[in-house]
Design a protein around this motif. Structure first.
Motif, PDB file in Angstrom:
ATOM      1  N   PRO A 172       0.730  -1.402   0.288  1.00 49.23           N
ATOM      2  CA  PRO A 172      -0.054  -0.350  -0.062  1.00 49.23           C
ATOM      3  C   PRO A 172       0.791   1.172  -0.160  1.00 49.23           C
ATOM      4  O   PRO A 172       0.941   2.850  -0.637  1.00 49.23           O
ATOM      5  CB  PRO A 172      -0.544  -0.323   1.464  1.00 49.23           C
ATOM      6  CG  PRO A 172       0.041  -0.886   1.952  1.00 49.23           C
ATOM      7  CD  PRO A 172       0.693  -2.113   1.135  1.00 49.23           C
ATOM      8  N   GLU A 173       1.956   1.724   0.270  1.00 54.14           N
ATOM      9  CA  GLU A 173       2.429   2.080   0.548  1.00 54.14           C
ATOM     10  C   GLU A 173       3.094   2.518  -0.302  1.00 54.14           C
ATOM     11  O   GLU A 173       3.756   3.983  -1.039  1.00 54.14           O
ATOM     12  CB  GLU A 173       4.119   2.614   1.677  1.00 54.14           C
ATOM     13  CG  GLU A 173       3.643   1.822   3.330  1.00 54.14           C
ATOM     14  CD  GLU A 173       3.191  -0.013   3.218  1.00 54.14           C
ATOM     15  OE1 GLU A 173       2.625   0.832   4.965  1.00 54.14           O
ATOM     16  OE2 GLU A 173       3.337  -0.530   2.037  1.00 54.14           O
ATOM     17  N   ILE A 174       3.610   2.220  -1.692  1.00 52.19           N
ATOM     18  CA  ILE A 174       4.473   2.341  -3.252  1.00 52.19           C
ATOM     19  C   ILE A 174       3.202   2.371  -3.898  1.00 52.19           C
ATOM     20  O   ILE A 174       3.054   3.660  -4.195  1.00 52.19           O
ATOM     21  CB  ILE A 174       4.453   1.168  -3.841  1.00 52.19           C
ATOM     22  CG1 ILE A 174       5.854   0.225  -2.695  1.00 52.19           C
ATOM     23  CG2 ILE A 174       4.365   0.838  -5.251  1.00 52.19           C
ATOM     24  CD1 ILE A 174       6.207  -0.910  -3.440  1.00 52.19           C
ATOM     25  N   LEU A 175       1.641   2.200  -3.622  1.00 45.26           N
ATOM     26  CA  LEU A 175       0.900   2.673  -4.226  1.00 45.26           C
ATOM     27  C   LEU A 175       0.085   4.462  -3.850  1.00 45.26           C
ATOM     28  O   LEU A 175      -0.255   4.905  -5.151  1.00 45.26           O
ATOM     29  CB  LEU A 175      -0.447   1.637  -4.023  1.00 45.26           C
ATOM     30  CG  LEU A 175      -0.741   0.137  -4.795  1.00 45.26           C
ATOM     31  CD1 LEU A 175      -2.014  -1.089  -4.583  1.00 45.26           C
ATOM     32  CD2 LEU A 175       0.381  -0.001  -5.566  1.00 45.26           C
ATOM     33  N   GLU A 176       0.301   4.510  -2.998  1.00 47.83           N
ATOM     34  CA  GLU A 176      -0.218   6.363  -2.433  1.00 47.83           C
ATOM     35  C   GLU A 176       0.986   6.512  -3.025  1.00 47.83           C
ATOM     36  O   GLU A 176       0.441   8.178  -3.481  1.00 47.83           O
ATOM     37  CB  GLU A 176       0.026   5.944  -1.017  1.00 47.83           C
ATOM     38  CG  GLU A 176      -1.204   4.814  -0.274  1.00 47.83           C
ATOM     39  CD  GLU A 176      -0.689   5.049   1.520  1.00 47.83           C
ATOM     40  OE1 GLU A 176       0.352   5.536   1.849  1.00 47.83           O
ATOM     41  OE2 GLU A 176      -1.729   4.344   1.828  1.00 47.83           O
ATOM     42  N   LEU A 177       2.255   7.259  -3.803  1.00 49.03           N
ATOM     43  CA  LEU A 177       2.971   7.506  -4.104  1.00 49.03           C
ATOM     44  C   LEU A 177       2.433   8.132  -5.321  1.00 49.03           C
ATOM     45  O   LEU A 177       2.908   9.325  -5.117  1.00 49.03           O
ATOM     46  CB  LEU A 177       4.471   6.703  -4.580  1.00 49.03           C
ATOM     47  CG  LEU A 177       5.000   6.257  -3.388  1.00 49.03           C
ATOM     48  CD1 LEU A 177       6.841   5.305  -3.677  1.00 49.03           C
ATOM     49  CD2 LEU A 177       5.936   7.355  -2.479  1.00 49.03           C
ATOM     50  N   PRO A 178       2.478   8.326  -6.067  1.00 45.38           N
ATOM     51  CA  PRO A 178       2.282   8.804  -7.587  1.00 45.38           C
ATOM     52  C   PRO A 178       1.217   9.813  -6.979  1.00 45.38           C
ATOM     53  O   PRO A 178       1.038  10.992  -7.132  1.00 45.38           O
ATOM     54  CB  PRO A 178       1.132   8.095  -8.240  1.00 45.38           C
ATOM     55  CG  PRO A 178       1.675   6.426  -8.161  1.00 45.38           C
ATOM     56  CD  PRO A 178       1.696   7.175  -6.905  1.00 45.38           C
ATOM     57  N   ASP A 179      -0.262   9.892  -5.547  1.00 43.25           N
ATOM     58  CA  ASP A 179      -0.492  10.671  -5.549  1.00 43.25           C
ATOM     59  C   ASP A 179      -0.630  11.578  -4.995  1.00 43.25           C
ATOM     60  O   ASP A 179      -0.341  13.080  -4.714  1.00 43.25           O
ATOM     61  CB  ASP A 179      -2.336  10.226  -4.532  1.00 43.25           C
ATOM     62  CG  ASP A 179      -2.844  10.138  -5.931  1.00 43.25           C
ATOM     63  OD1 ASP A 179      -3.509  10.152  -7.015  1.00 43.25           O
ATOM     64  OD2 ASP A 179      -3.764   8.620  -5.860  1.00 43.25           O
ATOM     65  N   ARG A 180       0.636  10.895  -3.762  1.00 47.78           N
ATOM     66  CA  ARG A 180       1.492  12.365  -3.396  1.00 47.78           C
ATOM     67  C   ARG A 180       2.273  12.761  -3.288  1.00 47.78           C
ATOM     68  O   ARG A 180       2.846  13.891  -3.437  1.00 47.78           O
ATOM     69  CB  ARG A 180       2.136  11.099  -1.925  1.00 47.78           C
ATOM     70  CG  ARG A 180       3.146  12.064  -1.005  1.00 47.78           C
ATOM     71  CD  ARG A 180       3.311  11.057   0.627  1.00 47.78           C
ATOM     72  NE  ARG A 180       2.060   9.581   1.098  1.00 47.78           N
ATOM     73  CZ  ARG A 180       2.681   8.619   1.391  1.00 47.78           C
ATOM     74  NH1 ARG A 180       4.188   8.240   1.155  1.00 47.78           N
ATOM     75  NH2 ARG A 180       1.717   7.876   1.870  1.00 47.78           N
ATOM     76  N   VAL A 181       2.836  12.411  -4.663  1.00 49.75           N
ATOM     77  CA  VAL A 181       4.580  13.304  -4.952  1.00 49.75           C
ATOM     78  C   VAL A 181       3.495  13.835  -6.114  1.00 49.75           C
ATOM     79  O   VAL A 181       4.113  15.041  -6.802  1.00 49.75           O
ATOM     80  CB  VAL A 181       5.502  11.956  -5.884  1.00 49.75           C
ATOM     81  CG1 VAL A 181       6.046  12.918  -6.896  1.00 49.75           C
ATOM     82  CG2 VAL A 181       6.024  11.167  -5.247  1.00 49.75           C
ATOM     83  N   LYS A 182       2.445  13.896  -7.222  1.00 52.08           N
ATOM     84  CA  LYS A 182       1.760  14.187  -7.980  1.00 52.08           C
ATOM     85  C   LYS A 182       2.336  16.476  -7.658  1.00 52.08           C
ATOM     86  O   LYS A 182       2.293  17.230  -8.501  1.00 52.08           O
ATOM     87  CB  LYS A 182       0.467  14.546  -8.717  1.00 52.08           C
ATOM     88  CG  LYS A 182      -0.116  15.117  -9.333  1.00 52.08           C
ATOM     89  CD  LYS A 182      -1.684  14.588  -9.983  1.00 52.08           C
ATOM     90  CE  LYS A 182      -1.971  15.209 -10.727  1.00 52.08           C
ATOM     91  NZ  LYS A 182      -1.269  16.112 -12.305  1.00 52.08           N
ATOM     92  N   PRO A 183       1.360  16.553  -6.904  1.00 43.48           N
ATOM     93  CA  PRO A 183       1.339  17.901  -6.673  1.00 43.48           C
ATOM     94  C   PRO A 183       2.819  19.090  -6.358  1.00 43.48           C
ATOM     95  O   PRO A 183       3.130  20.024  -6.471  1.00 43.48           O
ATOM     96  CB  PRO A 183       0.881  18.665  -4.256  1.00 43.48           C
ATOM     97  CG  PRO A 183       0.405  16.741  -4.477  1.00 43.48           C
ATOM     98  CD  PRO A 183       1.150  15.924  -5.111  1.00 43.48           C
ATOM     99  N   LEU A 184       3.411  18.142  -5.983  1.00 44.91           N
ATOM    100  CA  LEU A 184       5.353  18.651  -6.074  1.00 44.91           C
ATOM    101  C   LEU A 184       5.468  18.858  -7.441  1.00 44.91           C
ATOM    102  O   LEU A 184       6.275  19.941  -8.076  1.00 44.91           O
ATOM    103  CB  LEU A 184       5.965  17.663  -5.385  1.00 44.91           C
ATOM    104  CG  LEU A 184       7.628  18.648  -5.446  1.00 44.91           C
ATOM    105  CD1 LEU A 184       7.564  19.836  -4.871  1.00 44.91           C
ATOM    106  CD2 LEU A 184       8.394  17.840  -4.675  1.00 44.91           C
ATOM    107  N   ALA A 185       5.674  17.680  -8.176  1.00 45.60           N
ATOM    108  CA  ALA A 185       5.621  17.726  -9.389  1.00 45.60           C
ATOM    109  C   ALA A 185       4.841  19.476 -10.518  1.00 45.60           C
ATOM    110  O   ALA A 185       5.562  19.688 -10.808  1.00 45.60           O
ATOM    111  CB  ALA A 185       5.253  16.377 -10.276  1.00 45.60           C
TER     112      ALA A 185
END
Length: 204
Positions: free
Chosen positions: A37-50
């Motif tokens: 689950p920690e891996i699957l959460e990464l894209p949404d978490r990183v997107k605002p910074l991108a």
């Protein structure tokens, strides 16, 4: 140039291996039930910074793990990986294929760089791309903390990039492995959070 004065336009968010074949349920790892689950959460978490970094003139560069097709399209797989992930098969991580691409949440990335080993710098065009883009500072995120991320961070460090590990922008297959890996990287680079970098980039 002092790290504190490196502007956003000379900064890149380096996204390690956040690809469909790793994260999507229909990808190679998803079909094999190899995820966390920690891996699957990464894209949404990183997107605002991108999104913010790109709006400030910075770069979003993804490094995509690649299985080079050989004779009859069979992938060239290193022995250690074949032992670790025996489910990998023809068509997985194939250059240009859907599974090889960065996940939709983080699209469009500015540049995608193929990688064939843990480190995104090993026998790839990453260093050339970073030079062409004028990048001096790397914000590193992705998977897995103990593999591709750690190897890439160390290689960036010896190349004198101002390297920042986004602690909550990375993950491993277990939280324990992630935490140990982050601790081992603290002497090598700055370790911080996505929220901190959002504030710093926003002020730059």
């Amino acid at each position: 140039m002092n790290a504190a004065t490196i502007p956003a336009e000379r900064t890149a968010l380096l996204v390690c291996d956040l690809q469909n074949d790793f994260l999507h349920p229909d990808g190679a790892y998803g079909r094999a039930g190899q995820t966390a689950p920690e891996i699957l959460e990464l894209p949404d978490r990183v997107k605002p910074l991108a999104d913010l970094l790109r709006s400030r003139g910075g770069w979003v560069i993804s490094t995509n793990f690649t299985l080079v097709p050989g004779r009859s399209g069979e992938p060239m797989i290193s022995p250690h990986l074949k032992t670790l992930r025996p489910f990998l098969a023809k068509g997985d991580f194939l250059p240009g294929a859907w599974g090889h691409r960065t996940v939709d949440t983080l699209q469009p990335v500015d540049v995608e760089v193929e990688k064939i080993a843990y480190s995104a710098f090993y026998m790839s065009r990453l260093e050339w791309v970073l030079a062409k883009c004028g990048v001096e500072r790397l914000l590193v995120c992705g998977i897995v903390t103990n593999g591709g991320v750690a190897s890439t961070v160390r290689d960036a460090h010896v190349r004198d990039f101002d390297t920042i590990l986004l602690e909550d922008g990375c993950a491993a297959f277990t939280p324990q492995v992630h935490e140990v890996s982050v601790a081992a990287l603290r002497p090598v680079c700055r370790v911080t959070t996505i929220a901190t970098m959002l504030a710093e980039v926003g002020e730059s």
